[in-house]
Design an enzyme around this catalytic site. Sequence first.
Site, mmCIF file in Angstrom:
data_model
loop_
_atom_site.group_PDB
_atom_site.id
_atom_site.type_symbol
_atom_site.label_atom_id
_atom_site.label_comp_id
_atom_site.label_asym_id
_atom_site.label_seq_id
_atom_site.Cartn_x
_atom_site.Cartn_y
_atom_site.Cartn_z
ATOM 1 N N HIS A 63 46.605 25.281 -0.816
ATOM 2 C CA HIS A 63 46.599 25.864 -2.157
ATOM 3 C C HIS A 63 47.154 24.854 -3.149
ATOM 4 O O HIS A 63 48.364 24.799 -3.401
ATOM 5 C CB HIS A 63 47.453 27.140 -2.166
ATOM 6 C CG HIS A 63 47.380 27.934 -3.426
ATOM 7 N ND1 HIS A 63 46.902 29.229 -3.465
ATOM 8 C CD2 HIS A 63 47.712 27.630 -4.702
ATOM 9 C CE1 HIS A 63 46.959 29.682 -4.708
ATOM 10 N NE2 HIS A 63 47.448 28.721 -5.473
ATOM 11 N N HIS A 65 46.338 22.982 -7.042
ATOM 12 C CA HIS A 65 45.554 22.926 -8.284
ATOM 13 C C HIS A 65 45.287 21.450 -8.600
ATOM 14 O O HIS A 65 45.880 20.871 -9.519
ATOM 15 C CB HIS A 65 46.303 23.636 -9.407
ATOM 16 C CG HIS A 65 46.450 25.100 -9.170
ATOM 17 N ND1 HIS A 65 45.478 26.013 -9.535
ATOM 18 C CD2 HIS A 65 47.429 25.811 -8.541
ATOM 19 C CE1 HIS A 65 45.864 27.233 -9.180
ATOM 20 N NE2 HIS A 65 47.034 27.133 -8.568
ATOM 21 N N GLY A 70 47.134 26.631 -14.841
ATOM 22 C CA GLY A 70 47.908 27.186 -15.944
ATOM 23 C C GLY A 70 47.065 27.646 -17.104
ATOM 24 O O GLY A 70 45.912 28.034 -16.954
ATOM 25 N N THR A 101 44.014 30.951 -12.715
ATOM 26 C CA THR A 101 43.839 31.881 -13.833
ATOM 27 C C THR A 101 42.652 31.507 -14.704
ATOM 28 O O THR A 101 41.857 32.363 -15.105
ATOM 29 C CB THR A 101 45.102 31.901 -14.722
ATOM 30 O OG1 THR A 101 46.262 32.014 -13.903
ATOM 31 C CG2 THR A 101 45.058 33.061 -15.691
ATOM 32 N N TYR A 132 40.520 33.470 -10.291
ATOM 33 C CA TYR A 132 41.095 34.817 -10.362
ATOM 34 C C TYR A 132 39.997 35.864 -10.588
ATOM 35 O O TYR A 132 40.135 37.013 -10.206
ATOM 36 C CB TYR A 132 42.063 34.896 -11.550
ATOM 37 C CG TYR A 132 43.472 34.433 -11.297
ATOM 38 C CD1 TYR A 132 43.787 33.505 -10.310
ATOM 39 C CD2 TYR A 132 44.512 34.927 -12.084
ATOM 40 C CE1 TYR A 132 45.084 33.080 -10.117
ATOM 41 C CE2 TYR A 132 45.819 34.504 -11.895
ATOM 42 C CZ TYR A 132 46.098 33.580 -10.911
ATOM 43 O OH TYR A 132 47.391 33.170 -10.730
ATOM 44 N N HIS A 197 45.222 35.581 -4.407
ATOM 45 C CA HIS A 197 46.473 35.523 -5.160
ATOM 46 C C HIS A 197 47.000 36.947 -5.248
ATOM 47 O O HIS A 197 46.302 37.848 -5.713
ATOM 48 C CB HIS A 197 46.190 34.966 -6.567
ATOM 49 C CG HIS A 197 47.264 35.244 -7.563
ATOM 50 N ND1 HIS A 197 48.127 34.278 -8.024
ATOM 51 C CD2 HIS A 197 47.605 36.399 -8.219
ATOM 52 C CE1 HIS A 197 48.950 34.808 -8.911
ATOM 53 N NE2 HIS A 197 48.650 36.086 -9.046
ATOM 54 N N ARG A 229 57.103 37.513 -3.237
ATOM 55 C CA ARG A 229 57.551 37.960 -4.561
ATOM 56 C C ARG A 229 58.608 39.067 -4.485
ATOM 57 O O ARG A 229 59.402 39.230 -5.415
ATOM 58 C CB ARG A 229 56.361 38.465 -5.379
ATOM 59 C CG ARG A 229 55.344 37.397 -5.728
ATOM 60 C CD ARG A 229 54.279 37.959 -6.661
ATOM 61 N NE ARG A 229 53.167 37.053 -6.870
ATOM 62 C CZ ARG A 229 53.144 36.070 -7.755
ATOM 63 N NH1 ARG A 229 54.200 35.855 -8.520
ATOM 64 N NH2 ARG A 229 52.075 35.309 -7.891
ATOM 65 N N ASP A 277 51.213 25.257 -4.001
ATOM 66 C CA ASP A 277 50.747 25.665 -5.340
ATOM 67 C C ASP A 277 50.885 24.508 -6.321
ATOM 68 O O ASP A 277 51.031 24.712 -7.531
ATOM 69 C CB ASP A 277 51.523 26.878 -5.836
ATOM 70 C CG ASP A 277 50.767 27.698 -6.878
ATOM 71 O OD1 ASP A 277 49.591 27.388 -7.145
ATOM 72 O OD2 ASP A 277 51.362 28.649 -7.431
ATOM 73 N N SER A 281 50.738 26.394 -12.599
ATOM 74 C CA SER A 281 51.826 26.829 -13.465
ATOM 75 C C SER A 281 52.661 27.877 -12.749
ATOM 76 O O SER A 281 52.165 28.628 -11.910
ATOM 77 C CB SER A 281 51.271 27.415 -14.766
ATOM 78 O OG SER A 281 50.503 28.577 -14.494
#
Length: 380
Positions: A63, A65, A70, A101, A132, A197, A229, A277, A281
């Site tokens: 994972h 980016h 962001g 996103t 997403y 996600h 989380r 990640d 962001s």
Amino acid sequence: MVTLLRGADICAPERLGKQDILIEGQQITFIGDLPAEAIHGLPNAAVIDAEGLTAIPGFIDPHVHIAGGGGEGGYANRTPEILVSDIVRSGVTTVIGCLGTDGVTRSHADLLAKARGLEAEGISTYIYTGSYQVPARTLTGAVVDDVVLIDKVIGVGEVAISDRRSFQPTVEALAELVSQAHVGGLLSGKAGITHFHVGPYSTRLAPLHRLLDEYPIAPQAIYATHITRSPELLADAVDLAAKGATVDMTASSATTDSLRDYIRLGGDLSRLTLSSDANGSLPEFDSDGRLIGMEVAKQTTLYEQVWACADIPGLDLSQAISLVTSNTADALGLGHKGRLRPGADADILLTDDQHTIALAFAQGREIVRNGEPQIRGTFE
């Protein structure tokens, strides 16, 4: 090119003890005790004394980016592309790129081009189609076509659920998406994985449980990330892994505590991975959903947390290393990655007692020496 690594303590990730590793071209061709006469038969080999070093597989980061991410705070919050030197100094030899996103101003063409560029610079790369958003934006017009026809696409992701930034897809829409990726994988010999996600909302992993309970979805087709989380989400992830799905922790300063909790709850370690990640962001929102802070995830956090996990009492080094090697390779259908064995890609880290990377190879090419990258991006 032929390279012989002599006398390394091998964690493949299973413990093999002190043995030799022979690299020919891009692959490992032999692991064992190589007789002296055999070494004499390799007159052009580079022989490296690896005594006192631990050999482990190069890390697979599922994972990243790679083309940046962001944007939740507006155009000025778009994060930058990743540099190959940042990747390899963290022990990572294989990355899987994703959008996130922003599937509007970030394109899959950019993502694919970045993946090809990183590979030209010296590491292995794959990507997810989609973002997403559901319905998914793709290169060809359909997820199944992207997986079948584009070599680097191994699945779809990261698809957002239980998050304000999600497009709030129905379970029926998710079932169609997962099925497209899965069938694409069957037709192309790839994992056909769907990478989810998972946000902080109270529904947590409920949509994924419904997929497995109400539809003929293969559990191994589901791969959920950001599972730390909350304690409730972590417990939910343990239940999802028990059904055969793979779950992923995003490396952070709390990773060791999360891993202890996962083990305490009876979580299946073979169904767990770690990711960085990186260059995504890390937005912070208040209770009303307003952005109040933003950071950028770092690739180095993954390397630091793997070794921190290896220090957890009762957890073997092999188990900690598996979270970024063999487990990830199995989840993503990368049979030539994640293990030190003949026939596998020569992605190898040689580390000292301080966990410094003394040497690292990606497909047989030296990429790190004494902790310093030996490859750099074109414009670094």
